[in-house]
Scaffold this motif. Structure first.
Motif: not given
Length: 183
Positions: A28-29, A114-115, A119-124, A140-141
């Protein structure tokens, strides 16, 4: 089955489930990395004209764009879901008939994590699959993992198991019987 055999099976299921979950999260990432690298700032990549394309989108909500800019709520909800899935996974008896539930639990958890990473890393969350023919929301995957595993879980629970197959979830029954079959 002896307690030692139960413990070995539990460790096997836990380790294999964790490895599978990590592999699914990695896939996914990686696809999100590719989407961000190759699609961000570019026109959509049309794979089947008028039907399907790859289009970069930064989703600040949950499924289908619900709960926009509610990052804390979405992350807390995801953590609660992971705790419930983890609890159920750990309580599954070491019997073959529960393997489909194990697999679907791992896939569901991988999608949620994965999601959550996004959310934590990018904010979206990075979304990029778009069925333009039906104007379906971009996904997404990890979304595929969550939706497919949830549908399969519901169908499996309704049509594949009996009520008594889920007695392992009851703390009361386990304490009364002194049984260790779920661990």
């Amino acid at each position: 089955m002896t307690e030692t055999e139960n413990n070995r099976k539990f460790i096997y299921y836990a380790a294999s489930g964790l490895l599978a979950m990590l592999a699914l999260i990695g896939l996914d990432q990686y696809t999100k990395y590719l989407a961000q690298t190759l699609l961000k700032g570019n026109a959509p990549l049309i794979l089947i004209k008028g039907v399907f394309q790859l289009e970069y989108l930064e989703n600040r909500g949950a499924a289908f764009g619900m709960f926009q800019n509610q990052k804390a709520f979405i992350v807390v909800t995801g953590i609660i879901i992971l705790i419930i899935v983890g609890y159920c996974y750990c309580r599954l008896p070491a019997q073959r008939k529960y393997n489909p539930l194990r697999v679907l639990s791992v896939v569901l958890a991988a999608g949620a994590v994965g999601n959550m990473i996004d959310r934590i890393w990018h904010g979206y969350v990075i979304d990029f699959f778009y069925f333009s023919l039906i104007d379906f929301p971009i996904f997404n995957v990890a979304d595929i993992y969550v939706v497919v595993s949830m549908i399969a879980l519901v169908l499996l629970i309704i049509f594949g198991y009996k009520d008594e197959d889920f007695s392992f979830l009851s703390l009361k029954k386990k304490k009364e019987s002194g049984s260790n079959t779920g661990e």
